[in-house]
Design an enzyme around this catalytic site. Structure first.
Site, mmCIF file in Angstrom:
data_model
loop_
_atom_site.group_PDB
_atom_site.id
_atom_site.type_symbol
_atom_site.label_atom_id
_atom_site.label_comp_id
_atom_site.label_asym_id
_atom_site.label_seq_id
_atom_site.Cartn_x
_atom_site.Cartn_y
_atom_site.Cartn_z
ATOM 1 C CG ASP A 479 46.570 33.893 43.699
ATOM 2 O OD1 ASP A 479 47.610 34.556 43.817
ATOM 3 O OD2 ASP A 479 45.468 34.392 43.421
ATOM 4 C CG ASP A 681 44.736 32.009 38.817
ATOM 5 O OD1 ASP A 681 45.839 32.583 38.757
ATOM 6 O OD2 ASP A 681 43.915 32.188 39.725
#
Length: 789
Positions: A479, A681
């Site tokens: 990310d 996530d």
């Protein structure tokens, strides 16, 4: 009494929990545990708390020597406290074995160990103490046996002086306590291996030693019962008491070395436990301070941290400013500046200033406790590569027994006289040299050492499978926000149509005060830094994916992207080129409009971490393809990726799309690791071959991940990759040592070299070689403690 008198009299051991300080006690003398001198405790007397006790010293020098190595001076350390009720026990080599009581593993015969986190001062390993004692007694009997039997070969004819008959009975007397007392744990494990139909190394040791000793006893008591095929040229029946005793002594030597090595693999956990101080200085409501045991600290307590003190629990700073050394937790060597409002972690070291902190997470909830718990669990987990050793061991022991039987039969039928002696020697040698202890140690020793080393470097391994998988991963998805970047956007540019940048920023910040978006915080913070007076916004509305609108002082104000302006019918042509330039630089550009007219442009960027570029280069060198997944627009994302040399970019990825991205690369045959730190996530982390949680993130992300980085940057992934590769390489080396050793050792023991050299491998040499193979595996595994990450 090793410097400690009984507590029935007044001792140098006072309970550190506030007891033992009554006025009357200080009138008595106690013993300095270092030099043995009598000491009268007083306020100025050097003292030290250790393992729940207080010791007093005659001088600061004795105090300092004690602090360096307390165990050296406490030979009669306190007995370990009994295990808590409900403690489970497991095998260090077969963690699937879990029992309610201590005992032996039904698979490999090893002593079961308590599960859970060690106390940090749980005393010496009882099995190590027992085996060490048995080893020394075995050695004390085996050495005279060797002199008695091997002496004539080196010019010491002691056997000739005593005579054959006396020598044989003396051998019997020396070997019997070794076999019938010292070796009892080995024979018990061998017995259980038969009962449980689980042949292992103890099966072979039990058969080999039992055969050598049993044959020798019969030969001593009934020599006339043996035919010529058992007799030497002189007519006597040879005995092998020395082989039985020396084998036992050598096996004990190997076991003691192994147990000591296992203790060293646990040194990382003990080192982590020692990071937390035993006491804390609590500030009372009246301003006074008291020193209390760590387990009495509660959430909300105010604690004083002096320079050089370890921070006792997790919390936040209320007063003061200092630099804090967090290397023991994060693996990063540079101290971090801390001031009021900053968080601090228990176990880290306050360097140069006095701090007052508020305790927030105490006991098992602290990061240090969670790290220790994770390491303890990982050390008991199994790597998939262990399955290879298990499959080999499943058929290896029966195969060795079969080889020993075949060797015995071949030598008995075809061997030169005395053929039966050759048969017995070869069979016993095969059984002893083939003991697969090195095979059983190969993987667990590496995993135990690696997980401890990882914890010291800020890499927490959930289980051995994750470590092995990460060594083979070829694709890493990261990310952008919080992983590649700081995760704290900052305002970088203010452009005003009419030149009044302050007014543009004031209107934008006044509007954004009602927003929870991270970019809003950057705008509001920038306005406050410039001391702009913000107004209240009414009619506030957030339009997903576009921006926000509202009224400020009766004027309609809008802030958002080009789509927002198009939605409101506001032309952006005059600033579109500048917005494009800002996007090309990796910044997020936002238009500001007032009363339906464009008045300016703001740009916000999330700064890339200083360590990111070097870490990406290192990851490329370690064989990883790096994919950046971000919710940013394509142009901004590619600008950041271009600077950093990232291989591929997936922009405008929604949280729910990350799992699909992982599955996409799975479908391409890639082995994927995913690094993330947010709640959103967690599904992607769980779907990846290996999930990597940035330790600064949400608990659910940590729970979903196989690896957790205490400090959330890519350098932690570099360290994890190096550790994973080194561990798998180490395991393969260990398995090679074990397999090759057995592949070569068994045929030699069976006698294949006899036609060339005219001699058989002695069972004693076989035992020494067997122990040497274990030592080589242990030594190789312990190298991981010193690997540079």
């Amino acid at each position: 009494m090793n410097g400690r008198e009984s507590e029935s009299s007044v001792s140098n051991v006072e309970r550190a929990h506030g007891h033992g300080h009554a006025h009357g006690e200080h009138a008595h003398s106690v013993t300095d545990p270092v030099c043995g001198m009598k000491v009268t405790p007083g306020e100025d007397t050097p003292s030290r708390d250790h393992a729940g006790h207080r010791y007093f010293f005659c001088s600061q020098r004795c105090h300092d020597r004690f602090v360096e190595d307390p165990r050296k001076y406490l030979g009669d350390r306190p007995e370990p406290e009994p295990m808590p009720s409900g403690t489970k026990y497991t095998c260090p080599m077969h963690p699937e074995i879990i029992r309610d009581e201590p005992g032996s593993c039904p698979i490999c015969g090893m002593a079961l160990e308590p599960m859970g986190v060690p106390s940090g001062d749980e005393g010496p390993n009882p099995e190590l103490v027992d085996f060490t004692r048995r080893f020394w007694i075995s050695a004390a009997c085996a050495i005279p046996l060797l002199v008695l039997t091997m002496g004539p070969m080196i010019g010491i004819p002691i056997r000739g002086w005593l005579g054959e008959g006396v020598s044989v009975w003396l051998e019997f007397l020396l070997a019997t306590p070794v076999v019938l007392w010292a070796a009892i744990p080995f024979f018990e494990r061998a017995y259980h291996s038969f009962v449980n139909l689980s042949p292992n190394m103890w099966t072979l040791i039990g058969l080999g030693v039992g055969a050598a000793y049993g044959y020798s006893v019969v030969a001593t008591l009934f020599p006339g019962a043996f035919p010529a095929s058992f007799r030497m040229e002189s007519g006597h029946v040879p005995v092998y008491f020395e082989a039985a005793a020396v084998i036992i002594a050598l096996v004990f030597l190997g076991q003691v070395m192994e147990l000591r090595a296992r203790e060293r693999t646990g040194s990382a956990i003990r080192a982590l436990l020692d990071l937390a101080p035993k006491t804390a200085r609590r500030i009372l409501a009246d301003g006074n301070e008291e020193e209390v045991p760590l387990d009495e600290v509660k959430s909300g307590d105010r604690l004083r941290i002096r320079p050089g003190d370890s921070i006792p629990v997790d919390g936040s700073i209320a007063e003061g400013r200092s630099s804090v050394d967090e290397s023991m937790i994060t693996g990063e060597p540079v101290p971090v500046e801390k001031e009021a409002g900053d968080s601090v972690t228990g176990g880290t070291l306050n360097k140069n200033g006095t701090l007052v902190m508020v305790a927030e997470r105490v006991g098992a909830d602290t990061m240090l406790s969670r790290i220790v718990d994770m390491v303890a669990k990982a050390q008991r987990s199994r790597a998939p590569i262990q399955g290879l050793a298990d499959r080999v061991a499943a058929w290896f022991v029966p195969a060795v027994v079969l080889v020993a039987v075949v060797a015995f039969v071949v030598w008995a039928i075809f061997g030169p006289p005395p053929s039966m002696i050759f048969a017995i020697v070869s069979a016993v040698s095969v059984l002893i040299i083939a003991c697969p202890c090195a095979l059983g140690l190969a993987t667990p020793m590496s995993i135990m050492t690696a997980t401890g080393r990882g914890a010291q470097a800020g890499v927490l391994i959930k289980d051995a499978e994750a470590l092995e998988r990460f060594a083979h991963v070829d694709t890493l998805i990261v990310d952008k926000t919080g992983t590649l970047t700081e995760g704290k956007p900052k305002l970088t540019d203010v452009i005003a149509e009419n030149g009044d940048e302050a007014d543009v920023l004031r209107l934008a910040a006044s509007l954004e005060r009602g927003s929870e978006h991270p970019l809003a915080d950057a705008i509001v913070d920038a306005a406050r830094e410039r001391n702009l007076e913000l107004s209240s916004a009414s009619e506030f509305e957030a339009i997903t994916g576009k921006g926000v609108t509202g009224e400020i002082a009766g004027k309609s104000v809008a802030l958002g992207n080009r789509a927002m302006m198009d939605h409101l019918g506001i032309a952006t042509d005059r600033l579109s080129d500048k917005a494009q330039d800002l996007s090309d630089k990796g910044k997020t550009a936002m238009f500001v409009a007032c009363e339906g007219k464009l008045i300016g442009l703001l740009a916000v960027a999330d700064p890339v971490k200083e360590t990111t570029a070097d870490a990406i280069r290192a990851l490329h060198e370690l064989g990883l393809t790096i994919i950046m997944a971000t919710g940013d627009n394509e142009r901004t994302a590619r600008a950041v990726a271009g600077k950093l040399g990232i291989d591929d970019v997936r922009a405008q990825v929604l949280p729910e799309d990350k799992q699909a991205l992982v599955e996409e690369f799975h479908a391409k045959g890639r082995s994927v690791a995913m690094a993330g730190d947010g709640v959103n996530d967690a599904p992607a982390l769980a779907s990846a071959h290996v999930g990597i949680a940035m330790g600064t993130g949400a608990d659910v992300a940590v729970e979903s991940a196989g690896l957790t980085l205490v400090k959330g940057d890519l350098n932690g992934i570099v360290r994890a990759r190096k550790l994973a590769k080194a561990t798998i390489r180490n395991i393969k080396q260990n398995l090679f040592f074990a397999f090759v050793y057995n592949a070569l050792g068994v045929p030699i023991a069976a006698g294949v070299l006899y036609p060339v050299f005219g001699t058989l491998l002695s069972p004693m040499i076989a035992a020494a070689a067997m122990s040497l193979s274990s030592v080589s595996v242990i030594t190789n595994s312990l190298r991981l403690r010193n690997i540079r990450l």
